[in-house]
Scaffold this motif. Sequence first.
Motif, PDB file in Angstrom:
ATOM      1  N   VAL A   1       0.837  -1.200   0.000  1.00 41.45           N
ATOM      2  CA  VAL A   1       0.000   0.000   0.000  1.00 41.45           C
ATOM      3  C   VAL A   1       0.873   1.251   0.000  1.00 41.45           C
ATOM      4  O   VAL A   1       0.598   2.220  -0.724  1.00 41.45           O
ATOM      5  N   GLY A   2       1.931   1.242   0.791  1.00 39.30           N
ATOM      6  CA  GLY A   2       2.832   2.390   0.813  1.00 39.30           C
ATOM      7  C   GLY A   2       3.491   2.626  -0.529  1.00 39.30           C
ATOM      8  O   GLY A   2       3.648   3.775  -0.968  1.00 39.30           O
ATOM      9  N   THR A   3       3.853   1.556  -1.203  1.00 39.10           N
ATOM     10  CA  THR A   3       4.482   1.681  -2.518  1.00 39.10           C
ATOM     11  C   THR A   3       3.505   2.250  -3.538  1.00 39.10           C
ATOM     12  O   THR A   3       3.882   3.084  -4.382  1.00 39.10           O
ATOM     13  N   ILE A   4       2.244   1.818  -3.474  1.00 35.92           N
ATOM     14  CA  ILE A   4       1.220   2.359  -4.368  1.00 35.92           C
ATOM     15  C   ILE A   4       1.121   3.874  -4.197  1.00 35.92           C
ATOM     16  O   ILE A   4       1.091   4.630  -5.173  1.00 35.92           O
ATOM     17  N   LEU A   5       1.068   4.315  -2.942  1.00 35.03           N
ATOM     18  CA  LEU A   5       0.951   5.744  -2.676  1.00 35.03           C
ATOM     19  C   LEU A   5       2.221   6.502  -3.055  1.00 35.03           C
ATOM     20  O   LEU A   5       2.156   7.556  -3.703  1.00 35.03           O
ATOM     21  N   ALA A   6       3.377   5.974  -2.647  1.00 39.38           N
ATOM     22  CA  ALA A   6       4.642   6.657  -2.949  1.00 39.38           C
ATOM     23  C   ALA A   6       4.824   6.811  -4.457  1.00 39.38           C
ATOM     24  O   ALA A   6       5.239   7.872  -4.944  1.00 39.38           O
ATOM     25  N   ARG A   7       4.501   5.766  -5.194  1.00 37.77           N
ATOM     26  CA  ARG A   7       4.636   5.795  -6.658  1.00 37.77           C
ATOM     27  C   ARG A   7       3.750   6.884  -7.254  1.00 37.77           C
ATOM     28  O   ARG A   7       4.166   7.620  -8.163  1.00 37.77           O
ATOM     29  N   SER A   8       2.532   7.000  -6.737  1.00 40.19           N
ATOM     30  CA  SER A   8       1.595   7.991  -7.260  1.00 40.19           C
ATOM     31  C   SER A   8       2.047   9.417  -6.952  1.00 40.19           C
ATOM     32  O   SER A   8       2.072  10.276  -7.839  1.00 40.19           O
ATOM     33  N   PHE A   9       2.392   9.675  -5.699  1.00 40.45           N
ATOM     34  CA  PHE A   9       2.841  11.021  -5.329  1.00 40.45           C
ATOM     35  C   PHE A   9       4.123  11.397  -6.075  1.00 40.45           C
ATOM     36  O   PHE A   9       4.282  12.535  -6.533  1.00 40.45           O
ATOM     37  N   HIS A  10       5.036  10.443  -6.194  1.00 37.98           N
ATOM     38  CA  HIS A  10       6.298  10.712  -6.883  1.00 37.98           C
ATOM     39  C   HIS A  10       6.049  11.032  -8.363  1.00 37.98           C
ATOM     40  O   HIS A  10       6.634  11.978  -8.909  1.00 37.98           O
ATOM     41  N   ALA A  11       5.164  10.266  -8.996  1.00 37.65           N
ATOM     42  CA  ALA A  11       4.868  10.487 -10.410  1.00 37.65           C
ATOM     43  C   ALA A  11       4.227  11.848 -10.654  1.00 37.65           C
ATOM     44  O   ALA A  11       4.390  12.436 -11.729  1.00 37.65           O
ATOM     45  N   ALA A  12       3.526  12.343  -9.624  1.00 34.72           N
ATOM     46  CA  ALA A  12       2.876  13.656  -9.746  1.00 34.72           C
ATOM     47  C   ALA A  12       3.834  14.802  -9.425  1.00 34.72           C
ATOM     48  O   ALA A  12       3.421  15.972  -9.437  1.00 34.72           O
ATOM     49  N   GLY A  13       5.086  14.481  -9.123  1.00 41.47           N
ATOM     50  CA  GLY A  13       6.089  15.504  -8.883  1.00 41.47           C
ATOM     51  C   GLY A  13       6.230  15.956  -7.448  1.00 41.47           C
ATOM     52  O   GLY A  13       6.916  16.958  -7.162  1.00 41.47           O
ATOM     53  N   HIS A  14       5.599  15.248  -6.512  1.00 42.63           N
ATOM     54  CA  HIS A  14       5.698  15.620  -5.107  1.00 42.63           C
ATOM     55  C   HIS A  14       6.946  15.012  -4.469  1.00 42.63           C
ATOM     56  O   HIS A  14       7.465  13.981  -4.934  1.00 42.63           O
ATOM     57  N   GLU A  15       7.411  15.627  -3.398  1.00 41.80           N
ATOM     58  CA  GLU A  15       8.524  15.071  -2.629  1.00 41.80           C
ATOM     59  C   GLU A  15       7.983  13.966  -1.723  1.00 41.80           C
ATOM     60  O   GLU A  15       7.070  14.193  -0.933  1.00 41.80           O
ATOM     61  N   VAL A  16       8.544  12.790  -1.855  1.00 41.74           N
ATOM     62  CA  VAL A  16       8.083  11.628  -1.082  1.00 41.74           C
ATOM     63  C   VAL A  16       9.228  11.115  -0.223  1.00 41.74           C
ATOM     64  O   VAL A  16      10.349  10.915  -0.707  1.00 41.74           O
ATOM     65  N   ILE A  17       8.933  10.906   1.053  1.00 45.20           N
ATOM     66  CA  ILE A  17       9.913  10.349   1.986  1.00 45.20           C
ATOM     67  C   ILE A  17       9.259   9.162   2.683  1.00 45.20           C
ATOM     68  O   ILE A  17       8.233   9.313   3.357  1.00 45.20           O
ATOM     69  N   VAL A  18       9.836   7.995   2.502  1.00 44.82           N
ATOM     70  CA  VAL A  18       9.346   6.779   3.155  1.00 44.82           C
ATOM     71  C   VAL A  18      10.259   6.450   4.325  1.00 44.82           C
ATOM     72  O   VAL A  18      11.488   6.456   4.178  1.00 44.82           O
ATOM     73  N   LEU A  19       9.675   6.202   5.482  1.00 43.05           N
ATOM     74  CA  LEU A  19      10.432   5.759   6.643  1.00 43.05           C
ATOM     75  C   LEU A  19      10.308   4.247   6.743  1.00 43.05           C
ATOM     76  O   LEU A  19       9.198   3.713   6.783  1.00 43.05           O
ATOM     77  N   SER A  20      11.440   3.567   6.781  1.00 46.17           N
ATOM     78  CA  SER A  20      11.427   2.111   6.750  1.00 46.17           C
ATOM     79  C   SER A  20      12.486   1.542   7.686  1.00 46.17           C
ATOM     80  O   SER A  20      13.583   2.096   7.799  1.00 46.17           O
ATOM     81  N   ARG A  21      12.165   0.438   8.331  1.00 50.48           N
ATOM     82  CA  ARG A  21      13.158  -0.257   9.156  1.00 50.48           C
ATOM     83  C   ARG A  21      14.176  -0.978   8.290  1.00 50.48           C
ATOM     84  O   ARG A  21      15.274  -1.277   8.753  1.00 50.48           O
ATOM     85  N   SER A  22      13.798  -1.291   7.073  1.00 44.61           N
ATOM     86  CA  SER A  22      14.701  -1.998   6.143  1.00 44.61           C
ATOM     87  C   SER A  22      14.739  -1.235   4.832  1.00 44.61           C
ATOM     88  O   SER A  22      14.098  -1.631   3.852  1.00 44.61           O
ATOM     89  N   PRO A  23      15.471  -0.131   4.792  1.00 46.33           N
ATOM     90  CA  PRO A  23      15.475   0.720   3.588  1.00 46.33           C
ATOM     91  C   PRO A  23      15.999  -0.024   2.364  1.00 46.33           C
ATOM     92  O   PRO A  23      16.966  -0.785   2.446  1.00 46.33           O
ATOM     93  N   ARG A  24      15.309   0.183   1.244  1.00 45.36           N
ATOM     94  CA  ARG A  24      15.740  -0.363  -0.036  1.00 45.36           C
ATOM     95  C   ARG A  24      15.722   0.764  -1.068  1.00 45.36           C
ATOM     96  O   ARG A  24      14.940   1.714  -0.938  1.00 45.36           O
ATOM     97  N   PRO A  25      16.544   0.666  -2.105  1.00 48.89           N
ATOM     98  CA  PRO A  25      16.561   1.720  -3.136  1.00 48.89           C
ATOM     99  C   PRO A  25      15.178   1.889  -3.763  1.00 48.89           C
ATOM    100  O   PRO A  25      14.456   0.913  -4.002  1.00 48.89           O
TER     101      PRO A  25
END
Length: 323
Positions: free
Chosen positions: A12-36
Motif C-alpha cells: 500500500v505504501g508503494t502504491i501511494l509513494a509511486r503515485s505522489f512521486h509520479a505527480a512531482g511531489h517530494e516523497v519520503i518513506v520511513l522504513s526499518r529496512s530501507p531499499r533503493p
Amino acid sequence: MKVLIPGGSGQVGTILARSFHAAGHEVIVLSRSPRPAPWRVVAWEPAVIGAWADDFNGATAVINLAGRSVNCRYTAANQRAIMESRLISTAAVSAAIARASAPPPVWLQASTATIYAHRFDAPNDEATGQIGGAERDVPASWHFSIQVAKAWERACTAAAVPGTRRVLMRSAMVMSPDRGGIFDTLLALVRRGLGGKAADGRQYMSWIHDQDFIRAVHYLIDNASISGPVNLAAPSPLPNAEFMRALRAAWGTAIGLPSARWMLTLGAYFMRTETELVLKSRRVVPGWLAALGFNFAFPNWPEAAADLCSRWRNSGRIGRFAA
C-alpha cells in the motif's frame, strides 16, 4: 507537497509513494529496512526518536502505515508484536509531529475495515456501523484484530498534536495488480482453477480499487473539513461467492473449485495464517466519502476486476498457469 510515509515500504505504501512521486511531489518513506527506490527512503527505529524525525518538519501530510502484518498465526508472541508495532510507531509519529517547528497540517493514520462487526444483515458505515468484538458466533481469536484496530485508533486520537488534523483510514482490501498483493493472491487461485467460493460464500468482501484508494487519500489530504474515521471502501461489497464469480469472469474462466471450511482451516494452519482473513464478513461502505460527493472511478467489482486483470496481463507476469 512534501509527503511523509512511515511504514511505506509495503504494497500500500508503494502504491501511494509511486503515485505522489509520479505527480512531482517530494516523497519520503520511513522504513526499518530501507531499499533503493525512486523516492527518498530513510531508516527509522520508531522506539527511538532520531534524525528521521527532522523530516516531519514542514511536511504537507504524514501517512502512517507502520505495523506488522496480521497475515500470521495469532500466537501470543505474534499478537504482542502486532500490537506493539502499531502502538510504538503511532507514538513515534505523534512525538515527531509534536516536536516539529512546522508540524504537518494533516496526519492520515492507517486503520482497518476489520474494526467492524462480522455481519450479513446490513452494511457498516462510519455513523451507524457496528464495531466488532462482541459477536458470539465467531471464533474467539477473531476478537484480537478488533482489539488491535481500536487500540491503534485510540493511540492516534489521543496524541497531543492539536495543530494537526487526524483522519483514521478504515481501509478495505486495496486491489492492485502489484506482485504479492491481495489481488495477485486471489487471481493466482483463479488461474489455477481454485477460485471458487470459500466455505458457504456468504461472507461479504469489502474492497477498493487502487486508483480510487489513491484518489481518496488525495481527497482526504485536500479537504480540511474531514477528520476522524473514514471508510476507504468501494460502495458495493459483495458476498464471497459473487466476488469470486466476477473475478473468474474477468479473467475468462468458468472453473473455480470451492473450499470447504475444514479445508480453509487446514490450509491456514500450514500457511501460518488465520481463517479470519477469508471467513469474516466485512460489509463496509464509504458513508463519509459518499456524503461528500466523492466519485469512485470503480464503484462496482466486475468492472474493477476487468481493469485489474487487464493490467496484470499487461505487466508481463503471465506464467505457466495462465489461461
